[in-house]
Write a protein that holds these residues in place. Structure first.
Motif, PDB file in Angstrom:
ATOM      1  N   ILE A  83       0.674  -1.269   0.363  1.00 18.24           N
ATOM      2  CA  ILE A  83       0.291  -0.417   0.141  1.00 18.24           C
ATOM      3  C   ILE A  83       0.886   1.743  -0.127  1.00 18.24           C
ATOM      4  N   LEU A  84       1.763   1.136   0.663  1.00 20.96           N
ATOM      5  CA  LEU A  84       2.723   2.161   0.578  1.00 20.96           C
ATOM      6  C   LEU A  84       3.637   2.470  -0.491  1.00 20.96           C
ATOM      7  N   THR A  85       3.589   1.259  -1.026  1.00 17.49           N
ATOM      8  CA  THR A  85       4.082   1.737  -2.519  1.00 17.49           C
ATOM      9  C   THR A  85       3.332   2.630  -3.667  1.00 17.49           C
ATOM     10  N   LEU A  86       2.228   1.289  -3.466  1.00 16.26           N
ATOM     11  CA  LEU A  86       1.270   2.556  -4.207  1.00 16.26           C
ATOM     12  C   LEU A  86       1.302   3.531  -4.171  1.00 16.26           C
ATOM     13  N   LEU A  87       0.976   3.886  -2.546  1.00 14.89           N
ATOM     14  CA  LEU A  87       0.479   5.543  -2.401  1.00 14.89           C
ATOM     15  C   LEU A  87       1.381   6.277  -3.607  1.00 14.89           C
ATOM     16  N   ARG A  88       3.160   6.329  -3.116  1.00 15.75           N
ATOM     17  CA  ARG A  88       3.936   6.271  -3.471  1.00 15.75           C
ATOM     18  C   ARG A  88       3.748   7.006  -5.084  1.00 15.75           C
ATOM     19  N   GLN A  89       3.778   5.918  -5.692  1.00 16.17           N
ATOM     20  CA  GLN A  89       2.947   6.045  -6.847  1.00 16.17           C
ATOM     21  C   GLN A  89       2.312   6.576  -7.461  1.00 16.17           C
ATOM     22  N   GLN A  90       1.181   6.670  -6.926  1.00 17.72           N
ATOM     23  CA  GLN A  90      -0.377   7.491  -7.290  1.00 17.72           C
ATOM     24  C   GLN A  90       0.577   9.141  -6.616  1.00 17.72           C
ATOM     25  N   ALA A  91       1.280   9.183  -5.794  1.00  9.27           N
ATOM     26  CA  ALA A  91       1.504  10.460  -6.118  1.00  9.27           C
ATOM     27  C   ALA A  91       2.730  11.310  -6.842  1.00  9.27           C
ATOM     28  N   GLU A  92       2.808  10.225  -7.603  1.00 11.07           N
ATOM     29  CA  GLU A  92       4.393  10.409  -8.777  1.00 11.07           C
ATOM     30  C   GLU A  92       3.403  11.010  -9.687  1.00 11.07           C
ATOM     31  N   ASN A  94      -0.101  11.831 -10.273  1.00 14.16           N
ATOM     32  CA  ASN A  94      -0.277  13.226  -9.909  1.00 14.16           C
ATOM     33  C   ASN A  94      -0.350  14.244  -8.913  1.00 14.16           C
ATOM     34  N   LEU A  95       1.528  14.379  -9.699  1.00 16.69           N
ATOM     35  CA  LEU A  95       2.290  15.634  -8.833  1.00 16.69           C
ATOM     36  C   LEU A  95       2.122  16.747  -9.547  1.00 16.69           C
ATOM     37  N   GLY A  96       1.828  18.249  -8.711  1.00 18.17           N
ATOM     38  CA  GLY A  96       0.874  19.611  -9.515  1.00 18.17           C
ATOM     39  C   GLY A  96      -0.583  19.443  -9.142  1.00 18.17           C
ATOM     40  N   MET A  97      -1.254  18.046  -8.806  1.00 12.56           N
ATOM     41  CA  MET A  97      -2.244  17.834  -8.701  1.00 12.56           C
ATOM     42  C   MET A  97      -3.113  18.305  -6.975  1.00 12.56           C
ATOM     43  N   VAL A  98      -3.768  18.175  -6.193  1.00  6.93           N
ATOM     44  CA  VAL A  98      -4.430  18.156  -5.269  1.00  6.93           C
ATOM     45  C   VAL A  98      -4.774  16.653  -4.725  1.00  6.93           C
ATOM     46  N   MET A  99      -4.455  15.477  -4.343  1.00  9.14           N
ATOM     47  CA  MET A  99      -3.934  13.890  -4.960  1.00  9.14           C
ATOM     48  C   MET A  99      -4.719  13.192  -3.561  1.00  9.14           C
ATOM     49  N   ILE A 100      -5.222  13.566  -2.406  1.00  7.92           N
ATOM     50  CA  ILE A 100      -6.258  12.859  -1.892  1.00  7.92           C
ATOM     51  C   ILE A 100      -6.890  12.173  -2.518  1.00  7.92           C
ATOM     52  N   PHE A 101      -7.531  12.401  -2.744  1.00  2.68           N
ATOM     53  CA  PHE A 101      -8.601  11.715  -3.531  1.00  2.68           C
ATOM     54  C   PHE A 101      -8.622  10.734  -3.716  1.00  2.68           C
ATOM     55  N   THR A 102      -7.641  10.481  -5.115  1.00  3.97           N
ATOM     56  CA  THR A 102      -6.716   9.692  -5.355  1.00  3.97           C
ATOM     57  C   THR A 102      -6.733   8.999  -5.297  1.00  3.97           C
ATOM     58  N   VAL A 104      -6.600   8.242  -1.296  1.00  5.43           N
ATOM     59  CA  VAL A 104      -7.384   7.112  -0.943  1.00  5.43           C
ATOM     60  C   VAL A 104      -8.271   5.880  -2.098  1.00  5.43           C
ATOM     61  N   THR A 105      -9.082   6.492  -2.771  1.00  7.60           N
ATOM     62  CA  THR A 105      -9.322   5.788  -3.636  1.00  7.60           C
ATOM     63  C   THR A 105      -8.934   4.138  -3.677  1.00  7.60           C
ATOM     64  N   ALA A 106      -6.817   4.666  -4.473  1.00  3.04           N
ATOM     65  CA  ALA A 106      -6.310   3.676  -5.157  1.00  3.04           C
ATOM     66  C   ALA A 106      -6.022   3.220  -3.890  1.00  3.04           C
ATOM     67  N   VAL A 107      -5.912   3.064  -2.893  1.00  4.45           N
ATOM     68  CA  VAL A 107      -5.674   2.502  -1.094  1.00  4.45           C
ATOM     69  C   VAL A 107      -7.071   1.551  -1.473  1.00  4.45           C
ATOM     70  N   GLN A 108      -8.547   1.955  -1.661  1.00  5.68           N
ATOM     71  CA  GLN A 108      -9.878   1.350  -1.104  1.00  5.68           C
ATOM     72  C   GLN A 108      -9.759   0.027  -2.478  1.00  5.68           C
ATOM     73  N   ASP A 109      -9.485   0.684  -3.694  1.00  2.00           N
ATOM     74  CA  ASP A 109      -9.617  -0.569  -4.995  1.00  2.00           C
ATOM     75  C   ASP A 109      -8.594  -1.649  -4.228  1.00  2.00           C
ATOM     76  N   LYS A 110      -7.139  -1.810  -3.320  1.00  2.33           N
ATOM     77  CA  LYS A 110      -5.962  -2.517  -3.337  1.00  2.33           C
ATOM     78  C   LYS A 110      -6.957  -2.934  -2.486  1.00  2.33           C
ATOM     79  N   LEU A 111      -7.841  -2.087  -1.282  1.00  2.50           N
ATOM     80  CA  LEU A 111      -7.894  -3.319  -0.537  1.00  2.50           C
ATOM     81  C   LEU A 111      -8.939  -4.773  -0.791  1.00  2.50           C
ATOM     82  N   ASN A 112      -9.690  -3.602  -1.864  1.00  2.38           N
ATOM     83  CA  ASN A 112     -11.060  -4.454  -2.596  1.00  2.38           C
ATOM     84  C   ASN A 112     -10.093  -5.757  -2.754  1.00  2.38           C
TER      85      ASN A 112
END
Length: 242
Positions: A83-92, A94-102, A104-112
């Motif tokens: 999950i930590l790796t996934l957050l790092r990938q998603q953040a890179e 979406n850099l330059g845009m607000v990304m918290i929702f993005t 959290v949504t990626a983590v939600q999908d990963k948990l499922n």
């Protein structure tokens, strides 16, 4: 010029409205908050739950925010690293845009996905255990497969057992044969001194008084008696005196 503080305030308001029951502010300076993410119900209504902590940096969203797993439930450590790796990938991405929702949504999908993976892992583990039990049952039914190694080991052990058995039988036969050897009268007297007085003792026990005339035996010492001679006849000695 980008107003980072304004963008951060606007996103924070939006996040609070999207996740009203799982959003908690930890501090205002720097802005730090948590969002609890729960997977869909899996087998036996089990779920995976992760609470993510985010902290804005001064130039967010042009710089990635800080994040960590604040708490977790039913999540293995290896999956937490994923999950930590996934957050790092998603953040890179979406850099330059607000990304918290993005994020959290990626983590939600990963948990499922993990819920399904956990179900598959359990089914695979169950299948392996069943196969192992079946193999163990086959071994018990079929017995041990004979190989050159285990045959030679069995043969060596068998030969040792047979040699020990033969040794015991030979010893028993020798003992039985020794018991069958009959001793002569002289050997009996030499080996059992109780025979020296057995007859006299018998007569005394029966109430008969026994008197021995020792003069009758005084001349016996002068005689040259060879009892070992097979032709020796004690009666012949008396006839010669006559």
């Amino acid at each position: 010029m980008t107003d980072y503080a304004e963008e951060q305030r606007n996103e924070l308001e939006a996040i609070e409205s999207i996740y009203p029951d799982s959003f908690t502010v930890l501090s205002e300076v720097p802005t730090s908050f948590t969002i609890t993410v729960t997977s869909d119900a899996g087998e036996n209504d089990e779920t995976i739950e992760v609470t993510l902590q985010f902290t804005y940096v001064e130039k967010y969203p042009d710089e990635v925010p800080l994040w960590e797993i604040y708490s977790q439930e039913n999540l293995e450590d290896s999956d937490a690293e994923g999950i930590l790796t996934l957050l790092r990938q998603q953040a890179e991405e979406n850099l330059g845009m607000v990304m918290i929702f993005t994020l959290v949504t990626a983590v939600q999908d990963k948990l499922n996905e993990l819920v399904d993976e956990i179900k598959n892992r359990r089914e695979e583990e169950k299948r392996r255990k069943e196969e192992a039990a079946e193999e163990a049952e086959k071994v018990l039914f079929q017995g041990t497969v004979v190989t050159i190694e285990n045959f030679l080991s069995w043969k060596a052990k068998f030969e040792l057992e047979m040699a020990e058995l033969r040794r015991k039988r030979q010893k028993e036969e020798e003992q039985q044969q020794a018991g069958k050897i009959k001793l002569t009268g002289k050997k009996l007297f030499e080996t059992d001194h109780n025979l020296d007085t057995s007859d006299i003792q018998f007569l005394e026990d029966s109430g008969n008084s026994v008197e021995v005339d020792e003069s009758l035996f005084q001349d016996l010492e002068e005689l040259d008696l060879d009892e070992d001679d097979p032709d020796f006849d004690p009666l012949a000695l008396g006839s010669d005196e006559d």
